[in-house]
Every structure is written in structure tokens, then in C-alpha cells.
Design a protein around this motif. Structure first.
Motif, PDB file in Angstrom:
ATOM      1  N   SER A   8       0.648  -1.351   0.014  1.00 11.36           N
ATOM      2  CA  SER A   8       0.090  -0.018  -0.002  1.00 11.36           C
ATOM      3  C   SER A   8       0.806   1.303  -0.169  1.00 11.36           C
ATOM      4  CB  SER A   8      -0.954   0.029   1.325  1.00 11.36           C
ATOM      5  OG  SER A   8      -1.353   1.536   1.498  1.00 11.36           O
ATOM      6  N   ALA A   9       1.929   1.158   0.737  1.00  9.01           N
ATOM      7  CA  ALA A   9       2.742   2.256   0.938  1.00  9.01           C
ATOM      8  C   ALA A   9       3.681   2.698  -0.324  1.00  9.01           C
ATOM      9  CB  ALA A   9       3.794   2.110   1.944  1.00  9.01           C
ATOM     10  N   ALA A  10       4.032   1.329  -1.032  1.00  8.12           N
ATOM     11  CA  ALA A  10       4.747   1.740  -2.178  1.00  8.12           C
ATOM     12  C   ALA A  10       3.881   2.304  -3.316  1.00  8.12           C
ATOM     13  CB  ALA A  10       5.168   0.424  -2.651  1.00  8.12           C
ATOM     14  N   SER A  11       2.714   1.787  -3.492  1.00  9.32           N
ATOM     15  CA  SER A  11       1.591   2.384  -4.333  1.00  9.32           C
ATOM     16  C   SER A  11       1.416   3.965  -4.112  1.00  9.32           C
ATOM     17  CB  SER A  11       0.415   1.660  -4.523  1.00  9.32           C
ATOM     18  OG  SER A  11       0.739   0.104  -4.762  1.00  9.32           O
ATOM     19  N   PRO A  65       4.647   1.213  -7.344  1.00 10.86           N
ATOM     20  CA  PRO A  65       4.059   0.201  -6.987  1.00 10.86           C
ATOM     21  C   PRO A  65       4.858  -1.363  -7.197  1.00 10.86           C
ATOM     22  CG  PRO A  65       2.702   0.791  -8.928  1.00 10.86           C
ATOM     23  CD  PRO A  65       3.958   1.858  -8.222  1.00 10.86           C
ATOM     24  N   GLY A  66       5.896  -1.133  -8.162  1.00  9.04           N
ATOM     25  CA  GLY A  66       6.632  -2.424  -8.385  1.00  9.04           C
ATOM     26  C   GLY A  66       7.696  -2.478  -7.426  1.00  9.04           C
ATOM     27  N   LEU A  67       7.954  -1.672  -6.520  1.00 11.69           N
ATOM     28  CA  LEU A  67       9.066  -1.843  -5.660  1.00 11.69           C
ATOM     29  C   LEU A  67       9.229  -3.107  -5.162  1.00 11.69           C
ATOM     30  CD1 LEU A  67      10.984   0.419  -4.352  1.00 11.69           C
ATOM     31  CD2 LEU A  67       9.600  -0.016  -2.305  1.00 11.69           C
ATOM     32  N   ARG A  68      10.370  -3.792  -5.170  1.00 13.44           N
ATOM     33  CA  ARG A  68      10.618  -5.187  -4.928  1.00 13.44           C
ATOM     34  C   ARG A  68      10.744  -5.428  -3.136  1.00 13.44           C
ATOM     35  NH1 ARG A  68      14.202  -7.718  -9.951  1.00 13.44           N
ATOM     36  NH2 ARG A  68      12.608  -7.508 -11.561  1.00 13.44           N
ATOM     37  N   SER A  76       7.090   0.212 -16.519  1.00 14.85           N
ATOM     38  CA  SER A  76       6.224   1.300 -16.571  1.00 14.85           C
ATOM     39  C   SER A  76       4.781   0.655 -15.895  1.00 14.85           C
ATOM     40  CB  SER A  76       5.958   1.673 -18.335  1.00 14.85           C
ATOM     41  OG  SER A  76       7.069   1.986 -18.664  1.00 14.85           O
ATOM     42  N   PRO A  77       4.644   1.168 -14.890  1.00 14.67           N
ATOM     43  CA  PRO A  77       3.352   0.518 -14.033  1.00 14.67           C
ATOM     44  C   PRO A  77       2.125   1.442 -14.548  1.00 14.67           C
ATOM     45  CG  PRO A  77       4.510   1.918 -12.445  1.00 14.67           C
ATOM     46  CD  PRO A  77       5.625   1.720 -13.711  1.00 14.67           C
ATOM     47  N   LYS A  78       1.328   0.399 -14.858  1.00 13.18           N
ATOM     48  CA  LYS A  78      -0.039   1.057 -15.460  1.00 13.18           C
ATOM     49  C   LYS A  78      -0.797   1.758 -14.192  1.00 13.18           C
ATOM     50  CE  LYS A  78      -0.565  -2.651 -18.665  1.00 13.18           C
ATOM     51  NZ  LYS A  78      -0.970  -4.329 -18.482  1.00 13.18           N
ATOM     52  N   PRO A  79      -1.355   3.064 -14.612  1.00 16.15           N
ATOM     53  CA  PRO A  79      -2.055   3.658 -13.582  1.00 16.15           C
ATOM     54  C   PRO A  79      -3.119   2.951 -13.072  1.00 16.15           C
ATOM     55  CG  PRO A  79      -1.814   4.796 -15.623  1.00 16.15           C
ATOM     56  CD  PRO A  79      -1.321   3.668 -15.883  1.00 16.15           C
ATOM     57  N   MET A  80      -3.070   2.894 -11.370  1.00 17.72           N
ATOM     58  CA  MET A  80      -4.182   2.105 -10.830  1.00 17.72           C
ATOM     59  C   MET A  80      -5.542   2.916 -10.827  1.00 17.72           C
ATOM     60  SD  MET A  80      -3.760   0.629  -7.023  1.00 17.72           S
ATOM     61  CE  MET A  80      -3.769   2.267  -6.147  1.00 17.72           C
ATOM     62  N   VAL A 133      -1.589   9.947  -7.723  1.00 17.97           N
ATOM     63  CA  VAL A 133      -0.112   9.881  -7.763  1.00 17.97           C
ATOM     64  C   VAL A 133       0.372   9.403  -9.011  1.00 17.97           C
ATOM     65  CG1 VAL A 133       1.760   9.115  -6.217  1.00 17.97           C
ATOM     66  CG2 VAL A 133      -0.442   9.481  -5.275  1.00 17.97           C
ATOM     67  N   PRO A 134       1.269  10.273  -9.581  1.00 14.17           N
ATOM     68  CA  PRO A 134       2.238   9.930 -10.759  1.00 14.17           C
ATOM     69  C   PRO A 134       2.978   8.660 -10.451  1.00 14.17           C
ATOM     70  CG  PRO A 134       2.830  12.198 -10.117  1.00 14.17           C
ATOM     71  CD  PRO A 134       1.721  11.674  -8.924  1.00 14.17           C
ATOM     72  N   LEU A 135       2.923   7.544 -11.455  1.00 11.45           N
ATOM     73  CA  LEU A 135       3.529   6.447 -11.197  1.00 11.45           C
ATOM     74  C   LEU A 135       4.824   6.344 -11.832  1.00 11.45           C
ATOM     75  CD1 LEU A 135       0.666   3.871 -11.611  1.00 11.45           C
ATOM     76  CD2 LEU A 135       1.403   5.022  -9.465  1.00 11.45           C
ATOM     77  N   ARG A 136       5.841   5.739 -11.568  1.00  8.44           N
ATOM     78  CA  ARG A 136       6.897   5.395 -12.304  1.00  8.44           C
ATOM     79  C   ARG A 136       7.882   4.092 -12.068  1.00  8.44           C
ATOM     80  NH1 ARG A 136       7.004   8.042  -7.417  1.00  8.44           N
ATOM     81  NH2 ARG A 136       8.711   8.168  -5.937  1.00  8.44           N
ATOM     82  N   GLY A 137       8.428   3.566 -12.682  1.00  8.63           N
ATOM     83  CA  GLY A 137       9.112   2.140 -12.709  1.00  8.63           C
ATOM     84  C   GLY A 137      10.312   2.351 -11.546  1.00  8.63           C
ATOM     85  N   ILE A 138      10.628   1.168 -11.515  1.00  5.50           N
ATOM     86  CA  ILE A 138      11.959   0.911 -10.607  1.00  5.50           C
ATOM     87  C   ILE A 138      13.165   0.997 -11.667  1.00  5.50           C
ATOM     88  CG2 ILE A 138      10.654  -0.139  -8.696  1.00  5.50           C
ATOM     89  CD1 ILE A 138      11.658  -2.890  -9.544  1.00  5.50           C
TER      90      ILE A 138
END
Lengths: 450, 106
Positions: A28-31, A36-39, A80-84, B22-27
Motif C-alpha cells: 500500500s505504501a509503495a503504491s 508499486p513495482g518496488l521489490r 512502466s506501471p499502469k495507472p491504478m 499519484v504519478p507512477l514510475r518504474g523501478i
């Protein structure tokens, strides 16, 4: 979590290890921070709690995963995370009978387990008579979700909690207090320790809205004490977005999260009330926020082999009850306070005494910043002690509410580490206050005679 | 509180607050291998974090003897180091490493 995101933002691959308790919270915090892709690797409960497997065994089980997460190429979604899809509920969210409404709100996670009053247009309009602010006015953005605490959303949650329109000014001030970085709300809302917000109300508003300051202050039975605390719990849940078991990771939980509200018994206190001590005028009304762990009666230690009598005995009990160099609130019964005052003890002198004589654990405490670690002996800052007088007029009680550590925390407003503190906000009353008080003040229990 | 109930039916307003998207970005891209890289270990202030981090350091040294380990530890919970007074120190540390393992103990 946030530092791991910062490392990724600086272009370096990373993997975060954290407790299994935070499985849902870390996602939740990463998103919520846009990555959101944080490992993340969740390891079984750490040895900090002195349990289970050795650290070597636990880390050995995930060590290959650490290597993999630093070397395995990114997926398209990680790049490139898709917008939630953000849920944007319509303003009118449901229609049904009383039971349907309650089931609906509960199933959405928007209630606290007790029945709620349906927040209809009419009920919310009535609640909004308790403020001169525009319903669309944003009082604050509450963490962790950064939900917009508009006056209307505060009113909706207040209705659900069973609050009265005269409680609105206190709720608005309480939301302001919650949004102050120094309140520590940013770091306690998701803590395993389950600290409830503790609200102390001072000034004339106490009597206007009948906040209980006397007999049974912490017991059920008073609308103001019950509904103000409950409304703030719903506000934290529905505006801050703190979901039980996700952001609220409290392992045991705390019944104080239903409501922990008192009024200072100013009329029975020998000292200036808390809000004057904190820089406000006597005729001001205020709400003061802190996050204690629990409520503890210290009378057991009061009666065991006292070394002193009178004020000395009270002071020894208070100092002896403190177990850590953390924020500490004392709720003193009026008789206790008068005994101390009679012997010449001011609140300042009492705090100094406790600071000097508190029976803190021995041994240095590690304090680390950047690359270096230093060690400091624990000391209890007198400014980290709060004394409030409340309870029945003949109460000689001493209650302790120990809080979190006093070490500075990061302020997103000033961009540096700032001291934590008790937060006091002035309660601003609407122009029609006297009429409102006249309308709602007589809602009181009249007990059956038997 | 007058709820305006009509024929036993209530139309209720959502208590759920709105938020700004919130703007999203990759790792960041991963490394192809670790053996001779400089691996950073970040730990937070919790006692368990140090124990875990030390264990990881030992295992990394054993698996990749040529790898270099660099430490950073923080005193703040839920803190973004780049927005603190340690910003420059933290950024220098990140610049000097190839990858990082962050340990948030409890």
C-alpha cells in the motif's frame, strides 16, 4: 520503505526486507508513493521480539531471493506501471433501510464494528450547522492516503459516529492537530504498537458540549467523550485511509481507538489549565493530541512500601511509574493535584522532579544518523511530560498514559527532523454558537430511579 | 440527529475521502551480476534491523568475496532521507553504490 523508493529514484536497483507483519502495508505504501513495482521481501518475525528462528536461518531462506531481486530483469509492469484505477465513489453511495446501510458501510470497511447513524443529506446538513466553514473547504490532507479532509467529509463521519453539530468545531481542530507533523501521526498510524489518539479538551467548550471531566471520564456514557473520539477514529479510517490489518498493523490493537477523550476538570484544578500552559488564553477552547500506548492506574505502586508521605509519596509514585524516556501523560485526580499544590508543587516543578527521579532503564540507547552511531543515556525531557487534572472531585488517583519516544522525526513541511510534541489546536466556534448550544446542550441521560 | 429517512429508506453520502492521483514510475534496471559490485546495506533504527543487516553482509561476502559492502543507517521511521538534513550524505552514498539492500527491522 520511503528510503528504498529514494534509492530507486536515484537510479540504483534495490530490494527491501521487512517483517511479514507489513506484507499488506508495504504494498500500500509503495503504491501511494507512486512506485508499486518496488521489490520487497518479507521475512518471518524478527528476533527483535525474541522469538522463533535464528536470524541466520531466516535470512538464509530468502538470501537467493535477495540476489534474484537485484539481478532479475524488470517486467514491463515494473518498468512502466499502469495507472491504478482510483476508486472515486459517487457522493451518494448507497440507498437502503437502516440495516442495509449499516451492512453496506461495514462491508466497505468504512465502519468500526458498531452500528452507525446513516449519513444522509439531511443529517449531514444539520451537522454542518456546527461550522461557518464551507463544506468544500479542505481542513487538511490526512496521511497515509493523503485523503482530503473536507468539512463535508468530516461531517459525514461525525454523523456516522453519532456526534452532535456542536462537536464539529472540536472535530475540525482535532483534524488540524492530526495533520501536524510533530504529532507523530505519520509514524504511529501504521505501527505495530497500536497507539490510539488521546484527545484532551480544554476551555469553555467543555461545558457547552458537556465533555465529561469528572466521574468516569474514560467510561462510556457521555455523547461528547464517546462520539468525538469515535468520529476521529472514523476520520482516520475513511479520510486518512488507515485500514485495519493493512496500514493499521497493530498486532494486539487498542480499545482506546474507539474513543479516548477527556475534558480537563479545570474547575477542580489548583493550577492553570493545560491550554494556558500551552500558550492559550483561559477563555480559549482547545483540543490537545498525543498518542499513548495505554492507560495505567499507578495506585498499586502508591500503596507498596511508600518511602515518603503526602506530596513526596505522590511524586515518588509518579516518577516510579515512568518506564521509558518517552512522552508521558499523567491524569491526576483533583485531590492528588490539590495535595501537591498545597505543598508548593507547581506543574513545572513536578515535571522537573519526575525528569530527575524517573526510574528509567539503565544503559545507553543507540542513536544513529547517517553513517555514524552514538550512544546516549536515556533522559526524560520535562517538556515530554503532560499533566492534566481530571476525574471525580474527590479522586485521589494517579493515572499514567505512556507514549512514544521523544526523538525527533522528519517533518515533510520543514524538510528536516523536528521534535515531537503534544499538539494543541484552538477550537474555532461558529457565529451561531450560543443558539447551537441552546439546541443541543440538554441532550443528557436521565436515569431511571430504583 | 434527523436523518431524513423516507419510507424506511436512507440515501447516504460516502464517508471515503477523495485524493489526488499519484504519478507512477518504474523501478531502476537491475544489475546483470553482483560478484564485483559495491552493494549498499541500509538499515533503519530498529534493533532487529542491525542483526539482519549484519547477517546479510556476512552472506554476501561469503557468496561474492570480491564484492564491496557499504553501510548507511537512519534514525527516523517512515523517513525519506532525501528530504532530510542528511540529503547530501545519503545521495553521495547512493551514488557510490551499484545496488542496495534496505532492511527495515522491527
Amino acid at each position: 520503505m520511503y528510503t528504498t523508493i529514494a534509492i530507486e529514484d536515484l537510479g540504483k536497483p534495490s530490494v527491501m526486507l521487512t517483517d511479514q507483519d507489513f506484507i499488506r502495508d508495504s504494498g500500500s505504501a509503495a503504491s501511494s508513493r507512486g512506485m508499486p513495482g518496488l521489490r520487497v521481501i518479507h521475512v518471518p518475525k524478527s528476533s527483535g521480539s525474541g522469538v522463533m528462528e535464528k536470524t541466520e536461518t531466516r535470512i538464509a531462506k530468502v538470501f537467493d531471493d535477495i540476489i534474484t531481486m537485484l539481478t532479475e530483469p524488470l517486467t514491463a509492469e515494473e518498468q512502466s506501471p499502469k495507472p491504478m484505477e482510483l476508486e472515486k465513489p459517487s457522493r451518494i453511495i448507497f440507498k437502503g433501510d437502516l440495516e442495509d446501510v449499516n451492512r453496506f458501510l461495514y462491508r466497505r470497511g468504512w465502519a468500526d464494528g458498531l452500528p452507525v447513524i446513516p449519513p444522509t443529506e439531511k443529517a449531514v446538513d444539520e451537522m454542518l450547522t456546527g461550522t461557518d466553514l464551507d463544506p468544500a473547504h479542505i481542513v487538511a490532507e490526512l496521511l497515509p492516503r493523503k485523503g482530503k479532509a473536507t468539512v463535508e467529509k468530516i461531517a459525514v463521519n461525525a454523523v456516522m459516529a453519532g456526534a452532535l453539530p456542536t462537536h464539529m468545531p472540536v472535530l475540525i481542530a482535532a483534524v488540524q492537530a492530526l495533520s501536524e507533523p510533530a504529532s507523530r501521526y505519520d509514524s504511529v498510524h501504521d505501527n505495530l504498537g497500536s497507539w490510539p489518539p488521546f484527545w484532551i479538551i480544554n476551555g469553555p467548550v467543555r461545558n457547552d458540549i458537556r465533555v465529561n471531566c469528572g466521574v468516569g471520564i474514560f467510561s462510556p456514557g457521555d455523547i461528547a467523550n464517546a462520539a468525538i473520539g469515535r468520529a476521529m477514529g472514523l476520520i482516520i479510517r475513511n479520510i486518512g485511509g488507515v485500514r485495519k490489518g493493512i496500514e493499521d498493523a497493530g498486532e494486539i490493537g487498542n480499545p482506546g481507538k474507539y474513543s479516548l477523550v477527556l475534558g480537563e476538570h479545570e474547575e477542580e484544578s489548583p493550577w492553570d489549565p493545560l491550554h494556558m500552559e500551552r500558550g492559550f488564553e483561559r477563555e480559549d477552547s482547545t483540543v490537545t493530541l498525543s498518542f499513548p500506548r495505554m492507560l495505567t492506574d499507578t495506585m498499586a505502586s502508591f500503596f507498596i512500601e511508600p518511602k515518603a508521605t503526602g506530596a513526596g509519596r505522590i511524586l515518588d509514585t509518579m516518577a516510579g511509574a515512568v518506564q521509558a524516556a518517552n512522552f508521558t501523560s499523567f491524569v491526576l485526580g483533583p485531590l492528588t493535584a490539590k495535595s501537591l499544590c498545597k505543598d508548593g508543587w507547581t506543574k513545572e516543578k513536578i515535571k522537573e522532579f519526575i525528569s530527575t527521579n524517573a526510574d528509567l532503564p539503565s544503559g545507553p540507547a543507540p542513536v544513529s544518523t547517517g553513517h555514524s552511531t552514538t550512544h546516549q543515556r536515556p533522559t526524560l525531557d520535562p517538556d515530554g511530560i503532560l499533566i492534566v487534572v481530571a476525574g471525580a472531585s474527590n479522586s485521589a488517583s494517579i493515572h499514567l498514559l505512556p507514549g512514544e519516544r521523544i526523538a525527533p522525526s522528519y517533518s515533510p513541511i520543514t524538510k528536516k527532523f523536528e521534535p515531537h510534541n503534544f499538539i494543541t489546536k484552538k477550537v474555532e466556534l461558529p457565529k451561531n454558537w450560543d443558539e447551537l448550544v441552546k439546541k443541543y446542550r440538554n441532550i443528557v441521560p436521565v436515569y431511571a430511579k430504583y | 440527529m434527523n436523518t431524513g429517512e423516507l419510507n424506511g429508506q436512507y440515501e447516504v453520502i460516502s464517508p471515503w475521502a477523495e485524493v489526488d492521483p499519484v504519478p507512477l514510475r518504474g523501478i531502476s534496471p537491475r544489475l546483470t551480476e553482483l560478484p564485483d559490485k559495491k552493494i549498499g546495506i541500509f538499515r533503519n533504527f530498529k534493533p532487529a534491523a542491525e542483526e539482519i543487516a549484519v547477517t546479510i553482509e556476512g552472506m554476501l561476502k561469503e557468496r561474492f568475496p570480491a564484492a564491496e559492502i557499504s553501510w548507511y543507517h537512519s534514525n527516523g521511521p517512515n523517513v525519506l532521507e532525501t528530504e532530510t538534513e542528511h540529503k547530501a550524505e545519503f545521495e553521495d552514498w547512493v551514488k557510490g553504490i551499484d545496488a542496495a539492500v534496505t532492511v527495515i527491522g522491527d
